[in-house]
Design a protein around this motif. Structure first.
Motif, PDB file in Angstrom:
ATOM      1  N   THR A 147       0.579  -1.024  -0.024  1.00 55.93           N
ATOM      2  CA  THR A 147      -0.185   0.329   0.190  1.00 55.93           C
ATOM      3  C   THR A 147       0.441   1.393   0.105  1.00 55.93           C
ATOM      4  O   THR A 147       1.555   1.546   1.103  1.00 55.93           O
ATOM      5  CB  THR A 147      -0.921  -0.019   1.311  1.00 55.93           C
ATOM      6  OG1 THR A 147      -1.417  -1.330   1.548  1.00 55.93           O
ATOM      7  CG2 THR A 147      -1.499   1.456   1.241  1.00 55.93           C
ATOM      8  N   PRO A 148       1.124   1.909  -1.375  1.00 57.08           N
ATOM      9  CA  PRO A 148       1.374   3.284  -0.941  1.00 57.08           C
ATOM     10  C   PRO A 148       1.377   3.991   0.057  1.00 57.08           C
ATOM     11  O   PRO A 148      -0.158   3.951   0.725  1.00 57.08           O
ATOM     12  CB  PRO A 148       1.382   3.400  -2.304  1.00 57.08           C
ATOM     13  CG  PRO A 148       0.439   2.952  -3.205  1.00 57.08           C
ATOM     14  CD  PRO A 148      -0.212   1.832  -2.125  1.00 57.08           C
ATOM     15  N   CYS A 149       2.804   4.684   0.694  1.00 58.63           N
ATOM     16  CA  CYS A 149       2.848   5.741   2.192  1.00 58.63           C
ATOM     17  C   CYS A 149       2.249   6.983   1.604  1.00 58.63           C
ATOM     18  O   CYS A 149       1.676   7.884   1.942  1.00 58.63           O
ATOM     19  CB  CYS A 149       4.177   5.544   2.996  1.00 58.63           C
ATOM     20  SG  CYS A 149       4.684   4.387   3.124  1.00 58.63           S
ATOM     21  N   MET A 150       3.124   7.596  -0.137  1.00 57.62           N
ATOM     22  CA  MET A 150       2.638   8.921  -0.277  1.00 57.62           C
ATOM     23  C   MET A 150       2.314   9.102  -1.190  1.00 57.62           C
ATOM     24  O   MET A 150       2.257   8.619  -2.739  1.00 57.62           O
ATOM     25  CB  MET A 150       4.954   9.209  -1.123  1.00 57.62           C
ATOM     26  CG  MET A 150       5.218   9.202   0.488  1.00 57.62           C
ATOM     27  SD  MET A 150       4.986  10.028   1.708  1.00 57.62           S
ATOM     28  CE  MET A 150       6.076   9.533   2.588  1.00 57.62           C
ATOM     29  N   VAL A 151       0.663   9.126  -1.182  1.00 57.11           N
ATOM     30  CA  VAL A 151      -0.089   9.251  -2.028  1.00 57.11           C
ATOM     31  C   VAL A 151      -1.250  10.554  -2.051  1.00 57.11           C
ATOM     32  O   VAL A 151      -1.933  10.402  -2.874  1.00 57.11           O
ATOM     33  CB  VAL A 151      -1.460   8.126  -1.634  1.00 57.11           C
ATOM     34  CG1 VAL A 151      -0.709   7.016  -2.151  1.00 57.11           C
ATOM     35  CG2 VAL A 151      -2.088   8.443  -0.357  1.00 57.11           C
ATOM     36  N   SER A 152      -0.473  11.092  -1.151  1.00 56.13           N
ATOM     37  CA  SER A 152      -1.301  12.943  -1.588  1.00 56.13           C
ATOM     38  C   SER A 152      -1.579  14.161  -2.702  1.00 56.13           C
ATOM     39  O   SER A 152       0.221  13.736  -3.365  1.00 56.13           O
ATOM     40  CB  SER A 152      -0.657  13.312  -0.347  1.00 56.13           C
ATOM     41  OG  SER A 152      -1.293  15.020  -0.388  1.00 56.13           O
ATOM     42  N   SER A 153      -2.013  13.883  -3.295  1.00 57.78           N
ATOM     43  CA  SER A 153      -1.822  14.805  -4.458  1.00 57.78           C
ATOM     44  C   SER A 153      -0.971  16.416  -4.236  1.00 57.78           C
ATOM     45  O   SER A 153      -1.093  17.039  -5.360  1.00 57.78           O
ATOM     46  CB  SER A 153      -3.640  15.324  -5.306  1.00 57.78           C
ATOM     47  OG  SER A 153      -3.912  16.076  -4.687  1.00 57.78           O
ATOM     48  N   GLN A 154      -0.655  16.392  -3.504  1.00 53.18           N
ATOM     49  CA  GLN A 154       0.120  17.788  -2.998  1.00 53.18           C
ATOM     50  C   GLN A 154       1.308  17.553  -2.581  1.00 53.18           C
ATOM     51  O   GLN A 154       2.110  17.111  -1.947  1.00 53.18           O
ATOM     52  CB  GLN A 154      -0.872  18.277  -1.423  1.00 53.18           C
ATOM     53  CG  GLN A 154      -0.018  19.385  -1.199  1.00 53.18           C
ATOM     54  CD  GLN A 154      -0.702  20.904  -1.973  1.00 53.18           C
ATOM     55  OE1 GLN A 154      -1.979  21.271  -2.762  1.00 53.18           O
ATOM     56  NE2 GLN A 154      -0.861  22.035  -1.100  1.00 53.18           N
ATOM     57  N   THR A 155       1.741  17.619  -3.687  1.00 56.37           N
ATOM     58  CA  THR A 155       3.105  16.822  -3.351  1.00 56.37           C
ATOM     59  C   THR A 155       4.631  17.886  -3.166  1.00 56.37           C
ATOM     60  O   THR A 155       3.745  19.132  -3.129  1.00 56.37           O
ATOM     61  CB  THR A 155       3.931  15.960  -4.980  1.00 56.37           C
ATOM     62  OG1 THR A 155       3.411  17.608  -5.706  1.00 56.37           O
ATOM     63  CG2 THR A 155       2.579  15.073  -5.923  1.00 56.37           C
ATOM     64  N   GLY A 156       5.154  17.807  -2.926  1.00 55.33           N
ATOM     65  CA  GLY A 156       6.116  18.469  -2.110  1.00 55.33           C
ATOM     66  C   GLY A 156       6.670  19.582  -3.248  1.00 55.33           C
ATOM     67  O   GLY A 156       6.763  21.062  -2.663  1.00 55.33           O
ATOM     68  N   ASN A 157       6.615  19.643  -4.786  1.00 60.14           N
ATOM     69  CA  ASN A 157       6.613  20.548  -5.633  1.00 60.14           C
ATOM     70  C   ASN A 157       5.443  21.146  -5.547  1.00 60.14           C
ATOM     71  O   ASN A 157       6.105  22.593  -5.678  1.00 60.14           O
ATOM     72  CB  ASN A 157       7.343  19.760  -7.386  1.00 60.14           C
ATOM     73  CG  ASN A 157       7.681  21.224  -7.678  1.00 60.14           C
ATOM     74  OD1 ASN A 157       8.728  22.156  -8.218  1.00 60.14           O
ATOM     75  ND2 ASN A 157       6.959  20.921  -9.320  1.00 60.14           N
ATOM     76  N   LYS A 158       4.642  21.014  -5.718  1.00 57.42           N
ATOM     77  CA  LYS A 158       3.348  21.399  -5.937  1.00 57.42           C
ATOM     78  C   LYS A 158       2.732  22.357  -4.905  1.00 57.42           C
ATOM     79  O   LYS A 158       2.628  23.324  -4.631  1.00 57.42           O
ATOM     80  CB  LYS A 158       2.313  20.477  -6.036  1.00 57.42           C
ATOM     81  CG  LYS A 158       0.310  21.101  -6.560  1.00 57.42           C
ATOM     82  CD  LYS A 158      -0.773  20.113  -6.632  1.00 57.42           C
ATOM     83  CE  LYS A 158      -1.576  20.884  -6.583  1.00 57.42           C
ATOM     84  NZ  LYS A 158      -3.105  19.866  -7.381  1.00 57.42           N
ATOM     85  N   TRP A 159       3.322  22.237  -3.571  1.00 57.54           N
ATOM     86  CA  TRP A 159       3.482  22.475  -2.579  1.00 57.54           C
ATOM     87  C   TRP A 159       4.015  23.755  -2.108  1.00 57.54           C
ATOM     88  O   TRP A 159       3.717  24.702  -1.981  1.00 57.54           O
ATOM     89  CB  TRP A 159       3.421  21.931  -1.450  1.00 57.54           C
ATOM     90  CG  TRP A 159       3.060  22.629  -0.050  1.00 57.54           C
ATOM     91  CD1 TRP A 159       2.367  22.723   0.644  1.00 57.54           C
ATOM     92  CD2 TRP A 159       4.472  22.936   0.730  1.00 57.54           C
ATOM     93  NE1 TRP A 159       2.251  23.193   1.677  1.00 57.54           N
ATOM     94  CE2 TRP A 159       3.478  23.950   2.069  1.00 57.54           C
ATOM     95  CE3 TRP A 159       5.879  23.198   0.985  1.00 57.54           C
ATOM     96  CZ2 TRP A 159       4.750  24.372   2.812  1.00 57.54           C
ATOM     97  CZ3 TRP A 159       6.052  23.586   2.179  1.00 57.54           C
ATOM     98  CH2 TRP A 159       5.338  24.001   2.480  1.00 57.54           C
ATOM     99  N   ILE A 160       5.309  23.185  -2.561  1.00 53.17           N
ATOM    100  CA  ILE A 160       6.715  24.956  -3.071  1.00 53.17           C
ATOM    101  C   ILE A 160       6.113  26.099  -3.768  1.00 53.17           C
ATOM    102  O   ILE A 160       6.147  26.960  -3.400  1.00 53.17           O
ATOM    103  CB  ILE A 160       7.754  23.998  -3.249  1.00 53.17           C
ATOM    104  CG1 ILE A 160       8.296  23.438  -2.582  1.00 53.17           C
ATOM    105  CG2 ILE A 160       8.114  25.245  -3.661  1.00 53.17           C
ATOM    106  CD1 ILE A 160       9.520  23.914  -1.543  1.00 53.17           C
ATOM    107  N   MET A 161       5.603  25.653  -4.784  1.00 54.23           N
ATOM    108  CA  MET A 161       4.759  26.516  -5.947  1.00 54.23           C
ATOM    109  C   MET A 161       3.955  26.845  -5.329  1.00 54.23           C
ATOM    110  O   MET A 161       3.448  28.267  -5.575  1.00 54.23           O
ATOM    111  CB  MET A 161       4.414  25.676  -7.416  1.00 54.23           C
ATOM    112  CG  MET A 161       5.850  24.841  -7.833  1.00 54.23           C
ATOM    113  SD  MET A 161       7.229  26.385  -8.832  1.00 54.23           S
ATOM    114  CE  MET A 161       8.244  26.190  -6.930  1.00 54.23           C
ATOM    115  N   GLU A 162       2.426  26.476  -4.700  1.00 56.42           N
ATOM    116  CA  GLU A 162       1.452  27.405  -4.346  1.00 56.42           C
ATOM    117  C   GLU A 162       2.450  28.311  -3.009  1.00 56.42           C
ATOM    118  O   GLU A 162       1.933  29.785  -2.920  1.00 56.42           O
ATOM    119  CB  GLU A 162       0.485  26.684  -3.194  1.00 56.42           C
ATOM    120  CG  GLU A 162      -0.198  25.474  -4.047  1.00 56.42           C
ATOM    121  CD  GLU A 162      -1.661  25.287  -3.675  1.00 56.42           C
ATOM    122  OE1 GLU A 162      -1.364  25.283  -2.586  1.00 56.42           O
ATOM    123  OE2 GLU A 162      -1.710  24.213  -4.358  1.00 56.42           O
TER     124      GLU A 162
END
Length: 399
Positions: free
Chosen positions: A36-51
């Protein structure tokens, strides 16, 4: 027991064996085949940084402890000076974001991994690489600027509390104890007067609240005098010694020697001790002015500690990495001071200039060591001359 009873026992053993093996196979499949994948959030690190970087300025400052333009400039300078961090999947900006988030929020590797949707191994690897880059940058900016010791410091020049009395002062020196995470069997040398494991860090700063020298990694039980003399005696430590006629201000825990001006021992030595009662004699007049001038290093420590929360608790990091964290955060402190305009933490500290928050001042309640080095008599003469100058200015005001 008859044959039918034996057959029933063997059948029971067989069924239990089958069930046990089935559970093992299921466990192996779920953990190694169908994980079962652990990191499944759509809010990836790169996306969050850009926001964050495209959002409100306050959001960026709270997340990375610096303004957007300073963040971008830091990433660019590190890339130009020391090469690219990251990979095709993890950008240079995201790597720096992970490091600054960790240092500023005081969180551990697992929390960073969850926030940026990377494995702990990936975060730990990039954290170490970015930390090394900042320490390399520290070699370039944790030192006096060219010709800094020539002339009179601008902060002294424009303040009649110190000018012309302290016109030859170039900075302040003090030690600060940072909580250290040490294995129990190795803690004893690191436990000092605070009763907890710490690393003793010797620092020099100028009057612009920038660190111009740092020696980190000493055990908390080491006296400031021992650290100080070790630094002075070792040319490889590259301490910026004062030019002839110039000096640093130091507290009573440091030796009286050429280039280092301490207070008179005995009278009150701390600026906050004079808030309710005026100086009673000329020695206290000097000690009040001396402590007020030296408070710049306490305010500098205050900004540094408030901005980088990781300094309060570095559990989970090796001691070598804890030393690097101290150097890296001081590097960031200087970088922000040089390139930011109106940084919140510095502005608040400047508003309290000369007073210092009592929660930030580390009173010297340990036993003072009597040590006089080369030039002690010359410094005594300088101190007496400054005292006379202060008294003359004080008397002229009272006329």
């Amino acid at each position: 027991m008859n044959n039918s009873g034996v057959d029933e026992v063997e059948e029971e053993i067989f069924l239990r064996s089958v069930q046990f093996n089935a559970l093992l196979i299921q466990h192996y499949y779920m953990n190694y085949v169908h994980k079962t994948p652990c990191m499944v959030s759509s809010q990836t690190g790169n996306k969050w940084i850009m926001e964050v970087l495209q959002g409100n300025d306050i959001w960026c400052y709270n997340a990375f402890r610096m303004q957007k333009e300073v963040f971008y400039r830091l990433c660019s300078d590190l890339e130009v000076q020391f090469g690219v961090l990251g990979s095709n999947r993890t950008s240079h900006i995201e790597v720096m974001g992970m490091l600054l988030w960790c240092l500023g929020q005081g969180c551990g590797i697992r929390s960073v991994a969850e926030r940026f949707q990377h494995s702990s191994e990936t975060v730990c690897r990039y954290f170490g690489q970015a930390l090394d880059h900042l320490c390399e940058l520290g070699k370039l900016i944790l030192k006096p600027s060219e010709n800094e010791f020539n002339g009179v410091a601008p902060e002294i020049m424009r303040d009649n509390r110190y000018m012309p009395h302290f016109k030859d002062c170039i900075g302040a020196i003090d030690g600060v104890h940072i909580p250290a995470s040490i294995p129990p069997e190795k803690q004893i040398p690191y436990i000092g007067r605070k009763g907890i494991p710490t690393q003793n860090v010797m620092v020099a700063c100028n009057f612009d609240m920038q660190f111009i020298y740092v020696c980190a990694g000493w055990e908390g039980s080491a006296h400031d005098t021992r650290v100080f003399l070790s630094v002075l005696r070792d040319p490889e430590m590259k301490f910026p010694k004062p030019p002839p006629g110039k000096y640093y201000v130091v507290d009573s825990g440091y030796p009286q020697m050429n280039g280092f001006l301490g207070p008179y021992k005995g009278p009150r030595q701390h600026f906050q001790q004079y808030r309710r009662q005026e100086p009673r004699n000329e020695k206290e007049v000097f000690n009040q002015a001396h402590s007020s001038l030296r408070s710049v290093i306490e305010r500098t420590f205050g900004v540094w500690k408030k901005k980088w929360k990781i300094l309060r608790d570095m559990q989970g990091y090796s001691f070598d990495k804890q030393v690097k964290i101290v150097i890296a955060t001081m590097t960031l402190h200087n970088y922000i001071r040089r390139h930011a305009h109106g940084d919140r933490h510095f502005v608040r500290s400047e508003e309290r200039e000369g007073y210092g928050s009592s929660s930030e001042i580390e009173m010297d309640d340990y036993v003072e060591e009597e040590y006089h080095g080369h030039g002690a008599q010359e410094m005594e003469t300088i101190r007496n001359n400054i005292t006379q100058s202060l008294m003359n200015a004080r008397n002229n005001v009272n006329i």
